[in-house]
Write a protein that holds these residues in place. Structure first.
Motif, PDB file in Angstrom:
ATOM      1  N   GLU A   1      -1.503  -6.470  -6.897  1.00 49.41           N
ATOM      2  CA  GLU A   1      -1.466  -5.022  -6.730  1.00 49.41           C
ATOM      3  C   GLU A   1      -0.037  -4.502  -6.871  1.00 49.41           C
ATOM      4  O   GLU A   1       0.212  -3.462  -7.501  1.00 49.41           O
ATOM      5  CB  GLU A   1      -2.047  -4.658  -5.364  1.00 49.41           C
TER       6      GLU A   1
ATOM      7  N   ARG B   1      -3.795 -11.224  -3.982  1.00 51.97           N
ATOM      8  CA  ARG B   1      -4.146  -9.878  -4.443  1.00 51.97           C
ATOM      9  C   ARG B   1      -3.060  -8.864  -4.100  1.00 51.97           C
ATOM     10  O   ARG B   1      -2.876  -7.868  -4.813  1.00 51.97           O
ATOM     11  CB  ARG B   1      -5.485  -9.445  -3.837  1.00 51.97           C
ATOM     12  N   GLN B   2      -2.309  -9.115  -3.023  1.00 44.01           N
ATOM     13  CA  GLN B   2      -1.216  -8.205  -2.674  1.00 44.01           C
ATOM     14  C   GLN B   2      -0.151  -8.189  -3.773  1.00 44.01           C
ATOM     15  O   GLN B   2       0.330  -7.123  -4.169  1.00 44.01           O
ATOM     16  CB  GLN B   2      -0.584  -8.614  -1.335  1.00 44.01           C
TER      17      GLN B   2
ATOM     18  N   TYR C   1       1.496  -1.736  -9.724  1.00 43.49           N
ATOM     19  CA  TYR C   1       2.243  -0.511  -9.450  1.00 43.49           C
ATOM     20  C   TYR C   1       3.588  -0.497 -10.195  1.00 43.49           C
ATOM     21  O   TYR C   1       3.991   0.535 -10.747  1.00 43.49           O
ATOM     22  CB  TYR C   1       2.487  -0.377  -7.946  1.00 43.49           C
TER      23      TYR C   1
ATOM     24  N   LYS D   1       1.585   2.802  -3.445  1.00 39.55           N
ATOM     25  CA  LYS D   1       0.486   3.320  -4.253  1.00 39.55           C
ATOM     26  C   LYS D   1       0.808   4.699  -4.815  1.00 39.55           C
ATOM     27  O   LYS D   1       0.511   4.995  -5.980  1.00 39.55           O
ATOM     28  CB  LYS D   1      -0.780   3.356  -3.407  1.00 39.55           C
TER      29      LYS D   1
ATOM     30  N   SER E   1       0.820  -1.210   0.000  1.00 36.81           N
ATOM     31  CA  SER E   1       0.000   0.000   0.000  1.00 36.81           C
ATOM     32  C   SER E   1       0.853   1.259   0.000  1.00 36.81           C
ATOM     33  O   SER E   1       0.429   2.316  -0.498  1.00 36.81           O
ATOM     34  CB  SER E   1      -0.944  -0.004   1.206  1.00 36.81           C
TER      35      SER E   1
END
Length: 1168
Positions: free
Chosen positions: A1021, A1017-1018, A1025, A957, A954
């Motif tokens: 994601e 999903r991590q 990025y 992001k 995160s």
């Protein structure tokens, strides 16, 4: 009343069997060959066996007087108005005289229709008669009558007698034309010329002269055959020409009955989709063919019955796809439904194509041979034989576009009378290696091989075969497919089989390769091996042959990397089954180096055990050949073997540019270098790691400056593992001081790297060496594993004074006192000369009572200052080691110092493996959110769990700069195990509280599924990025970058995308004009990085073009300038050489010429 005819008629006059001899004798003929090919051992062959003199001797015979006067008079009358002889073989004039329209004659053929699949009524007066000839009397039927064969414009007709011929075609006799005929005779056989598959000389053991005709019915599911026997070979040859001439004229019709029907095409498409599913959209080349000779024993139960009467047989088609071809047999099953059987052959396994370009010779032999299997020969015949020759020639050039066409004509296509064709085929990137390799893989029916095109090598581009993904060994067929696909490919400058086991081919012979079809004897430049050399190659093992081909056929291959390529060979030696197995891949290259007929002079043999035979070959080559690089590291060489190997280096100057003797069990006396180095003036790379031993009787320096000064071209030196005394270190310092002066002077120096690991160098000795080298922006110094704590004050001073090289590696340096370590860290925080720093495993050694103590505040502060205030270090490796003999980890809690990176605007690459960052993931996440200079952060092996992983992801992001945040499959598995371990602990607590084990089990299963989805999903994601940031970086730099390249040295830093300077601000908040200006500035300032490594999974053959190996043209376009139907042919015969055969290229396709020129220019620029 006789009339003059304005045109010559080419209708052969009616002759009885008895009278035909004298009429035929005066006509010039050519004998039809009895066989389409000679033995495979002959390069050229002749099909003519009957001499003209023998045939002309028949003209001395007189006609027998058994016929009536009326018949004799009738024959003479026809001969007077229509010449007895047909024009010589080669051309067609007027086909027939004017026909009389006074009598209409229509015949309904019933029996023939049932045989040939036809049902028709023919108006015979509308048929132009091409030829009439008497057949041999059938001994079993119509003993007293002579059947006749009539060739018309559309049909081939067999009639019972001469009277039937005259009745059916009254135009042949004026007397018959005036007679009233009430009914027309019924032909015995009627064959549409357009339906004929092939007309060949009868292949029979009978002492007769026959023509064998095969034709197909309207559905194409059934073939039929009939044989017509003549009394004389000259008559047989004449009628063969007449039939061929008539057949050729039918090919100009808009509709050709020989074209496969839709029902047949549907069956063939089914086979094609199953065999080549990736090319099911491409057009097939389909040719009806007839099996001949020995093939009939396989397909016909009683082949001897074929020549006795009209025969119904299965249909046969030769189908050519993209990589494969098929011989398909179609026949009706018990339920009248068609059934198919087919044989498949790889087009690149074509070993021989034998035939004759003459228009009357439709027979040909195609031979295929798979490795280690006997040759399979298809003996076929077809009216489309010329198109078949062209199709196979085009296919061979398309699938092997870099192979010389002279090889085709010399080794494969033995077609008499065919001029050398010119095939223009589109090429693809990288020398079309993907296309050729896929063709071999499809032909050999083996799994694909994993490969890449590597630009991070000494001789780029390099084609590297990678180990199989599942860890298995490649099969012999897979290796052969790769090697043969690379033959004659001049796109690559080096090849690599590193870590690929070639031992599976060791000692493997192809016993069925009697002709040596795969032995490469011509090079691209026309250099040919002599007969003895070719014979020796034919008797060699397959691995020997293939490595010879790779080194001999290419004009660009300079290096082949064989590192660790004999794993299975080593196992066989260890099992004592074959104790004296040598390396077969080495001998052929050395044999080519000795006469200097290969450019492959860089030999990389690391990790392969060399036996005495291999060693002797290398020594002989060193003495005779120009070897520019020799890498025998980790080859199991003892002291005696090492002495034997370097013996040729002592006698005369050597062209060696690279020598690697490291990691062998033997040791060389260091004093020998004094005798070797003067003869190695061209040496650029010298690696003696672990290969030297000191001598007690030597006092002073082991490498005097005057000896080292001979190495003016030296770029890299590795003396690791040898304890260097102060005198030797002083001379090394003087040598490198002179080198550094040359860098600052007018004479540039290319020295890049000095490796002195585990050499007993103290801190003060290292400081003296660094001062001698000075500030060098290009040099990398590695002094890992040395006792640098002794005299660390002096080392810290030179670092602070910027008297150190740009690259500095100090791995696994033990500091007993933390204060000494902090002294080094303070100096590094101040330096402005170091851009590459490696401190992996370097840390203070904790005391026994403070093993689990947290990192001191002073340590955190000094590391924080290093991260925050240093403005030169761009690459830092601060990873830890644990679980080994030499441990080195920073204390827990040190990650608090990473907060200094929030202020760093220089560092691009940070490596923090195995430093227990799990508890401090918050600090690292903050760095990821705020830092705008970092491009790569590697924090693997830090025992992360789902919470820490999710926080780090995160944090990326809003970071548009980081383009690599790696997690290996093994590390991902470790993180998942940590998650399961945490889940197990929580469920254990639930069990204790509730006491319901079943409920907890179900809860555990459900949570596991849920958590795994979150876990996946991590990474999805994270990948998103990184892809976003990589795309932005490529757009800003204006270049395609290779993000798979690592940066493990200063050289890597300078020559990869890591050399791109980081932005000092976040351009996302700037105006579009400012963003564009910033991107332009970055692109101009950045050095040109190497091209990206290309994986095999990213290279695709162009399947979008509906490729066809042959665009069907009129048959006269296929004519040879030396072959015509008649001396004055009406058919034009353009020169073949003026009409190159071209495969169409779609606009913008990979074969586009401009794109090829662009790639060539770009490649030349990169490799220069």
């Amino acid at each position: 009343m006789e009339q003059e005819h304005p045109k010559r008629s080419h209708i052969t006059p009616l002759k009885t069997a008895e009278a035909s001899v004298c009429d035929v004798a005066a006509s010039p003929t050519s004998t039809i060959p009895s066989s389409p090919a000679s033995s495979d051992g002959d390069r050229r062959f002749s099909l003519y066996s009957i001499k003209d003199k023998a045939r002309r001797s028949l003209s001395n015979r007189g006609p027998e007087t058994t016929k009536s006067k009326s018949q004799s008079s009738h024959v003479r009358k026809l001969s007077k108005s229509r010449p007895a002889s047909v024009a010589a073989f080669g051309g067609v004039a007027s086909r027939a005289s004017d026909l009389s329209d006074s009598h209409g004659r229509t015949t309904s053929v019933t029996d023939v229709a049932s045989l040939g699949g036809l049902s028709t009524s023919t108006d015979w007066l509308s048929q132009k008669v091409e030829a009439v000839a008497a057949l041999e009397s059938d001994v079993q039927f119509m003993r007293t009558r002579t059947p006749y064969l009539v060739v018309t414009a559309d049909y081939l007709i067999k009639l019972k007698s001469r009277s039937d011929v005259m009745a059916l075609f009254p135009c042949l006799s004026e007397a018959a034309a005036l007679e009233a005929v009430t009914s027309s005779p019924e032909p015995l056989l009627m064959i549409p010329l357009s339906a004929i598959v092939s007309a060949i000389v009868a292949e029979s053991t009978r002492p007769s002269f026959g023509i064998e005709v095969w034709w197909k019915d309207s559905s194409g599911l059934t073939f039929h055959q009939a044989t017509f026997y003549f009394n004389l070979p000259t008559e047989r040859d004449k009628q063969m020409r007449n039939i061929v001439r008539a057949m050729r004229h039918t090919q100009h019709d808009e509709y050709d009955a020989a074209t496969p029907s839709l029902e047949v095409l549907k069956l063939l498409d089914t086979i094609h989709e199953a065999e080549e599913p990736g090319f099911k959209h491409r057009k097939l080349e389909v040719f009806p063919v007839v099996p001949r000779a020995s093939m009939r024993k396989e397909y016909f139960k009683k082949p001897e019955d074929i020549s006795k009467k009209a025969y119904e047989a299965p249909a046969f088609y030769l189908v050519v796809g993209t990589y494969l071809c098929h011989l398909v047999m179609i026949q009706k099953g018990k339920s009248s439904e068609p059934t198919c059987q087919h044989k498949t052959f790889g087009l690149v396994t074509l070993e021989s194509f034998r035939g004759d370009w003459a228009i009357h010779e439709e027979r040909f032999n195609i031979s295929f041979r798979y490795p280690f299997e006997p040759r399979v020969t298809l003996e076929l015949a077809s009216r489309d034989y010329r198109q078949i020759i062209r199709v196979f020639g085009m296919a061979d050039c398309f699938l092997k576009p870099v192979w010389p066409q002279m090889w085709q004509m010399a080794e494969i296509f033995h077609v008499k009378g065919l001029k050398e064709p010119h095939y223009l085929v589109p090429r693809e990137d990288f020398g079309s290696v993907r296309r050729t390799l896929d063709a071999y893989v499809a032909a050999y029916r083996c799994d694909p091989v994993v490969w890449e095109i590597n630009w991070k090598t000494k001789f780029p581009p390099e084609f590297r075969v990678l180990p199989a993904k599942d860890g298995s060994r490649y099969s012999p067929l897979q290796l052969l497919a790769v090697m043969r696909a690379l033959r004659y490919n001049d796109y690559f400058n080096s090849l690599s089989f590193r870590d690929v086991d070639l031992g599976v081919l060791r000692g493997v012979y192809d016993a069925h390769s009697a002709t040596g079809g795969n032995v490469a004897y011509p090079s691209r430049t026309g250099v040919n091996l002599d007969v003895d050399e070719v014979q020796l190659l034919k008797q060699s093992a397959v691995l020997h042959q293939e490595l010879h081909a790779l080194a001999f056929c290419s004009e660009t291959i300079q290096q082949i990397d064989f590192s660790n390529s004999s794993a299975s060979l080593t196992l066989r030696r260890n099992d004592n089954k074959e104790p004296a197995l040598s390396l077969e891949f080495l001998t052929p290259i050395l044999n080519l180096l000795k006469p200097d007929i290969t450019k492959c002079s860089h030999l990389v043999l690391a990790g392969n055990t060399l036996l005495q035979h291999d060693l002797e070959d290398i020594v002989e080559a060193l003495d005779m050949a120009k070897i520019h690089a020799l890498d025998v590291s980790s080859c199991g060489l003892g002291e005696k073997s090492l002495r034997t190997l370097i013996a040729p280096l002592l006698g005369r100057p050597q062209p060696l540019q690279s020598l690697n003797l490291s990691e062998n069990p033997g040791r060389l006396p260091a004093g020998l270098l004094l005798d070797i180095i003067p003869h190695l003036a061209n040496l650029r790379y010298l690696n003696l790691r672990g290969s030297l031993q000191g001598e007690r009787d030597i006092v002073g320096t082991l490498f005097p400056y005057d000896v080292l000064s001979h190495l003016e071209n030296l770029e890299e030196l590795d003396l690791s593992g040898f304890k260097i005394n102060s005198a030797t270190l002083r001379d090394l310092g003087q040598f490198f001081h002179q080198t550094s002066q040359e860098i600052r002077g007018t004479k540039p120096s290319g020295f890049r790297k000095l490796v002195l690991n585990h050499c007993g160098i103290t801190g003060d000795a290292a400081s003296r060496l660094c001062r001698a080298i000075g500030e060098d922006s290009k040099m990398h110094l590695s002094i890992s594993g040395n006792p640098l704590e002794d005299g660390v004050e002096d080392l810290a001073d030179v670092i602070r004074e910027n008297k150190v090289p740009a690259g500095l590696s100090m791995e696994l340096v033990e500091f007993r006192d933390e204060s000494n370590f902090l002294l080094l860290i303070r100096a590094l925080a101040c330096t402005r000369s170091v851009s590459f720093l490696n401190l992996a495993g370097t840390a203070p050694t904790p005391s026994l009572h403070a093993i689990n103590e947290p990192c001191s505040n002073e340590m955190v502060k000094e590391l924080h200052d290093l991260f925050a205030y240093n403005q030169s270090i761009r690459y830092m490796d601060l990873s830890g080691f644990s679980g080994k003999l030499e441990d080195g980890q920073l204390a827990k809690g040190f990650a608090r110092s990473l907060a200094g990176l929030c202020h760093n605007k220089t560092m691009t690459h940070l490596k923090l493996r195995n430093q227990n960052l799990h508890d401090d993931a918050g600090t690292l996440g903050r760095v990821l959110s705020e830092n705008r200079s970092l491009r790569v952060v590697d924090c693997q092996d830090n025992q992360l769990n789902l919470t820490s992983l999710k926080f780090l992801v995160s944090s990326l992001k809003d970071n548009y700069k980081i383009i690599d945040f790696p997690f290996s499959p093994a590390d991902r598995e470790t993180i998942w195990k940590n998650i399961l371990r945490g889940l197990r602990k929580s469920t254990d607590g639930t069990t204790t509280a509730s006491g319901s084990g079943g409920t907890v089990g179900r809860l555990k299963h459900k949570e596991g599924i849920l958590l795994h989805g979150i876990f996946d999903r991590q990474f999805e994601e994270l990948d998103g990025y990184l892809l976003r940031n990589r795309t932005a970086l490529e757009q800003a730099s204006g270049q395609s970058l290779d993000f798979d390249l690592s940066a493990d040295s200063l050289e890597d830093m300078e020559e990869t995308w890591l050399a791109l300077e980081p932005d000092e601000y976040d351009s996302r908040n700037a105006s579009p004009a400012v963003q564009e200006a910033a991107h332009t500035a970055v692109a101009r300032a950045a050095p040109r990085p190497r091209r990206a490594t290309v994986r095999s999974s990213c290279v695709f053959a162009n399947t979008a073009i509906p490729i066809s190996y042959y665009t069907r043209q009129a048959d006269e376009g296929m004519e040879s300038p030396t072959e015509t139907l008649d001396p004055v042919s009406e058919i034009s015969t353009p020169q073949e050489a003026g009409i190159p055969i071209v495969i169409p290229i779609a606009p913008g396709g990979e074969g586009d010429f401009k794109q090829m020129i662009h790639e060539f220019t770009e490649s030349g620029f990169e490799s220069s």
